[in-house]
Design a protein around this motif. Structure first.
Motif, PDB file in Angstrom:
ATOM      1  N   LEU A 116       0.836  -1.201   0.000  1.00 56.91           N
ATOM      2  CA  LEU A 116       0.000   0.000   0.000  1.00 56.91           C
ATOM      3  C   LEU A 116       0.873   1.255   0.000  1.00 56.91           C
ATOM      4  CD1 LEU A 116      -2.727   1.392   0.024  1.00 56.91           C
ATOM      5  CD2 LEU A 116      -2.736   1.150   2.523  1.00 56.91           C
ATOM      6  N   ASN A 117       1.936   1.226   0.770  1.00 53.68           N
ATOM      7  CA  ASN A 117       2.871   2.343   0.814  1.00 53.68           C
ATOM      8  C   ASN A 117       3.464   2.597  -0.572  1.00 53.68           C
ATOM      9  OD1 ASN A 117       4.180   4.296   2.470  1.00 53.68           O
ATOM     10  ND2 ASN A 117       6.039   3.058   2.454  1.00 53.68           N
ATOM     11  N   LEU A 118       3.879   1.529  -1.225  1.00 52.79           N
ATOM     12  CA  LEU A 118       4.458   1.647  -2.569  1.00 52.79           C
ATOM     13  C   LEU A 118       3.420   2.178  -3.557  1.00 52.79           C
ATOM     14  CD1 LEU A 118       7.073   0.873  -4.263  1.00 52.79           C
ATOM     15  CD2 LEU A 118       5.703  -1.074  -4.990  1.00 52.79           C
ATOM     16  N   LEU A 119       2.210   1.630  -3.506  1.00 51.04           N
ATOM     17  CA  LEU A 119       1.145   2.087  -4.402  1.00 51.04           C
ATOM     18  C   LEU A 119       0.818   3.563  -4.173  1.00 51.04           C
ATOM     19  CD1 LEU A 119      -1.212  -0.995  -4.181  1.00 51.04           C
ATOM     20  CD2 LEU A 119      -0.200  -0.110  -6.294  1.00 51.04           C
ATOM     21  N   SER A 120       0.734   3.957  -2.926  1.00 52.32           N
ATOM     22  CA  SER A 120       0.395   5.345  -2.595  1.00 52.32           C
ATOM     23  C   SER A 120       1.450   6.321  -3.086  1.00 52.32           C
ATOM     24  CB  SER A 120       0.220   5.501  -1.081  1.00 52.32           C
ATOM     25  OG  SER A 120      -0.857   4.713  -0.631  1.00 52.32           O
ATOM     26  N   ASP A 121       2.707   5.885  -3.059  1.00 51.57           N
ATOM     27  CA  ASP A 121       3.817   6.729  -3.515  1.00 51.57           C
ATOM     28  C   ASP A 121       4.067   6.609  -5.014  1.00 51.57           C
ATOM     29  OD1 ASP A 121       4.182   7.520  -0.918  1.00 51.57           O
ATOM     30  OD2 ASP A 121       5.920   6.226  -0.556  1.00 51.57           O
ATOM     31  N   LYS A 122       3.277   5.787  -5.701  1.00 52.90           N
ATOM     32  CA  LYS A 122       3.421   5.516  -7.137  1.00 52.90           C
ATOM     33  C   LYS A 122       4.729   4.809  -7.456  1.00 52.90           C
ATOM     34  CE  LYS A 122      -0.384   7.713  -8.049  1.00 52.90           C
ATOM     35  NZ  LYS A 122      -1.356   7.221  -7.117  1.00 52.90           N
ATOM     36  N   GLY A 123       5.324   4.178  -6.461  1.00 48.60           N
ATOM     37  CA  GLY A 123       6.530   3.389  -6.668  1.00 48.60           C
ATOM     38  C   GLY A 123       7.764   4.241  -6.884  1.00 48.60           C
ATOM     39  N   ARG A 178      -9.147   0.787   1.278  1.00 48.84           N
ATOM     40  CA  ARG A 178     -10.389   1.142   0.577  1.00 48.84           C
ATOM     41  C   ARG A 178     -10.360   2.598   0.112  1.00 48.84           C
ATOM     42  NH1 ARG A 178     -14.719  -2.662   1.318  1.00 48.84           N
ATOM     43  NH2 ARG A 178     -14.105  -4.195   2.860  1.00 48.84           N
ATOM     44  N   ALA A 179      -9.846   3.480   0.952  1.00 46.87           N
ATOM     45  CA  ALA A 179      -9.744   4.894   0.569  1.00 46.87           C
ATOM     46  C   ALA A 179      -8.827   5.037  -0.646  1.00 46.87           C
ATOM     47  CB  ALA A 179      -9.235   5.721   1.735  1.00 46.87           C
ATOM     48  N   PHE A 180      -7.717   4.302  -0.644  1.00 49.72           N
ATOM     49  CA  PHE A 180      -6.804   4.335  -1.792  1.00 49.72           C
ATOM     50  C   PHE A 180      -7.531   3.870  -3.056  1.00 49.72           C
ATOM     51  CE2 PHE A 180      -4.114   1.971  -4.701  1.00 49.72           C
ATOM     52  CZ  PHE A 180      -3.188   2.947  -5.069  1.00 49.72           C
ATOM     53  N   LEU A 181      -8.249   2.747  -2.958  1.00 54.58           N
ATOM     54  CA  LEU A 181      -8.931   2.174  -4.122  1.00 54.58           C
ATOM     55  C   LEU A 181     -10.007   3.093  -4.670  1.00 54.58           C
ATOM     56  CD1 LEU A 181      -9.276  -1.523  -2.923  1.00 54.58           C
ATOM     57  CD2 LEU A 181      -7.660  -0.629  -4.607  1.00 54.58           C
ATOM     58  N   GLU A 182     -10.648   3.866  -3.798  1.00 54.36           N
ATOM     59  CA  GLU A 182     -11.726   4.758  -4.230  1.00 54.36           C
ATOM     60  C   GLU A 182     -11.218   6.017  -4.929  1.00 54.36           C
ATOM     61  OE1 GLU A 182     -14.056   5.452  -0.722  1.00 54.36           O
ATOM     62  OE2 GLU A 182     -14.822   3.392  -0.703  1.00 54.36           O
ATOM     63  N   GLN A 183      -9.996   6.430  -4.637  1.00 52.67           N
ATOM     64  CA  GLN A 183      -9.545   7.708  -5.191  1.00 52.67           C
ATOM     65  C   GLN A 183      -8.414   7.600  -6.202  1.00 52.67           C
ATOM     66  OE1 GLN A 183      -7.482  10.156  -2.142  1.00 52.67           O
ATOM     67  NE2 GLN A 183      -8.072   8.520  -0.754  1.00 52.67           N
ATOM     68  N   GLU A 184      -7.911   6.423  -6.441  1.00 53.13           N
ATOM     69  CA  GLU A 184      -6.783   6.284  -7.364  1.00 53.13           C
ATOM     70  C   GLU A 184      -7.216   5.661  -8.681  1.00 53.13           C
ATOM     71  OE1 GLU A 184      -3.749   7.529  -6.852  1.00 53.13           O
ATOM     72  OE2 GLU A 184      -4.419   8.227  -4.892  1.00 53.13           O
ATOM     73  N   ALA A 188       3.846  -2.357 -13.274  1.00 55.84           N
ATOM     74  CA  ALA A 188       2.550  -3.031 -13.396  1.00 55.84           C
ATOM     75  C   ALA A 188       1.454  -2.016 -13.130  1.00 55.84           C
ATOM     76  CB  ALA A 188       2.448  -4.174 -12.397  1.00 55.84           C
ATOM     77  N   ARG A 189       0.277  -2.316 -13.643  1.00 57.78           N
ATOM     78  CA  ARG A 189      -0.868  -1.472 -13.319  1.00 57.78           C
ATOM     79  C   ARG A 189      -1.137  -1.604 -11.817  1.00 57.78           C
ATOM     80  NH1 ARG A 189      -5.992  -3.054 -15.591  1.00 57.78           N
ATOM     81  NH2 ARG A 189      -5.314  -5.084 -14.883  1.00 57.78           N
ATOM     82  N   CYS A 190      -1.611  -0.534 -11.213  1.00 52.84           N
ATOM     83  CA  CYS A 190      -1.961  -0.584  -9.795  1.00 52.84           C
ATOM     84  C   CYS A 190      -2.945  -1.717  -9.536  1.00 52.84           C
ATOM     85  CB  CYS A 190      -2.548   0.745  -9.334  1.00 52.84           C
ATOM     86  SG  CYS A 190      -1.350   2.075  -9.230  1.00 52.84           S
ATOM     87  N   ALA A 191      -3.899  -1.925 -10.444  1.00 58.26           N
ATOM     88  CA  ALA A 191      -4.887  -3.003 -10.293  1.00 58.26           C
ATOM     89  C   ALA A 191      -4.210  -4.364 -10.195  1.00 58.26           C
ATOM     90  CB  ALA A 191      -5.869  -2.983 -11.455  1.00 58.26           C
ATOM     91  N   ASP A 192      -3.135  -4.570 -10.962  1.00 59.50           N
ATOM     92  CA  ASP A 192      -2.435  -5.849 -10.916  1.00 59.50           C
ATOM     93  C   ASP A 192      -1.701  -6.033  -9.588  1.00 59.50           C
ATOM     94  OD1 ASP A 192      -3.286  -6.512 -13.494  1.00 59.50           O
ATOM     95  OD2 ASP A 192      -1.561  -5.489 -14.407  1.00 59.50           O
ATOM     96  N   VAL A 193      -1.152  -4.949  -9.061  1.00 58.39           N
ATOM     97  CA  VAL A 193      -0.477  -5.029  -7.758  1.00 58.39           C
ATOM     98  C   VAL A 193      -1.505  -5.329  -6.668  1.00 58.39           C
ATOM     99  CG1 VAL A 193       0.924  -3.787  -6.059  1.00 58.39           C
ATOM    100  CG2 VAL A 193       1.409  -3.534  -8.512  1.00 58.39           C
ATOM    101  N   VAL A 194      -2.669  -4.681  -6.731  1.00 52.59           N
ATOM    102  CA  VAL A 194      -3.733  -4.954  -5.757  1.00 52.59           C
ATOM    103  C   VAL A 194      -4.145  -6.419  -5.842  1.00 52.59           C
ATOM    104  CG1 VAL A 194      -6.123  -4.449  -5.116  1.00 52.59           C
ATOM    105  CG2 VAL A 194      -4.546  -2.569  -5.643  1.00 52.59           C
TER     106      VAL A 194
END
Length: 128
Positions: free
Chosen positions: A13-20, A63-69, A82-88
């Motif tokens: 989640l940290n990596l996803l939030s920071d866009k890697g 959930r907050a990340f998924l709703e706004q990204e 990878a797409r964020c969806a694939d990482v999730v």
């Protein structure tokens, strides 16, 4: 196992939030180590109920990340992209794998274990 799941979920989640990050520099590696140590310390000495609370809080953040990204956006991890969806999806698969490990451990200790079937979960949500 619960601590491992929590630490890894927080890390992704940290990596996803920071866009890697695009390069595996010594600074980025150090940031990963520091973050992993921070997440690990959050789990030290926690009871199962306290771990449940940590996961509940993490769930809200996820959930907050998924709703706004934009989940189609690319996330980089060094040369890997990878797409964020694939990482999730990877995070979900990782959790599923380890829930199976936990269920096997419980059964080896003589406990019934827990159902991990998603369709059963959905059904029980409706009837309860």
């Amino acid at each position: 196992m619960l601590a491992h799941l929590y630490v890894i979920d927080c890390g992704w989640l940290n990596l996803l939030s920071d866009k890697g990050f695009t390069e595996m520099t010594p600074e980025n590696i150090e940031e990963l180590k520091v973050a992993t140590e921070r997440f690990t310390k959050q789990t030290e000495g926690k009871s199962v109920e306290e771990m449940r609370m940590l996961f509940a809080e993490l769930s809200v953040t996820f959930r907050a990340f998924l709703e706004q990204e934009d989940l189609e956006e690319l996330c980089s991890y060094g040369a890997f992209q990878a797409r964020c969806a694939d990482v999730v999806q990877h995070v979900v698969n990782h959790g599923t794998y380890h829930r199976g490990n936990i269920t096997a451990m419980l059964r080896q200790l003589g406990h019934a274990g827990a159902q991990t079937d998603y369709t059963l979960y959905l059904y029980l949500k409706i009837v309860q």
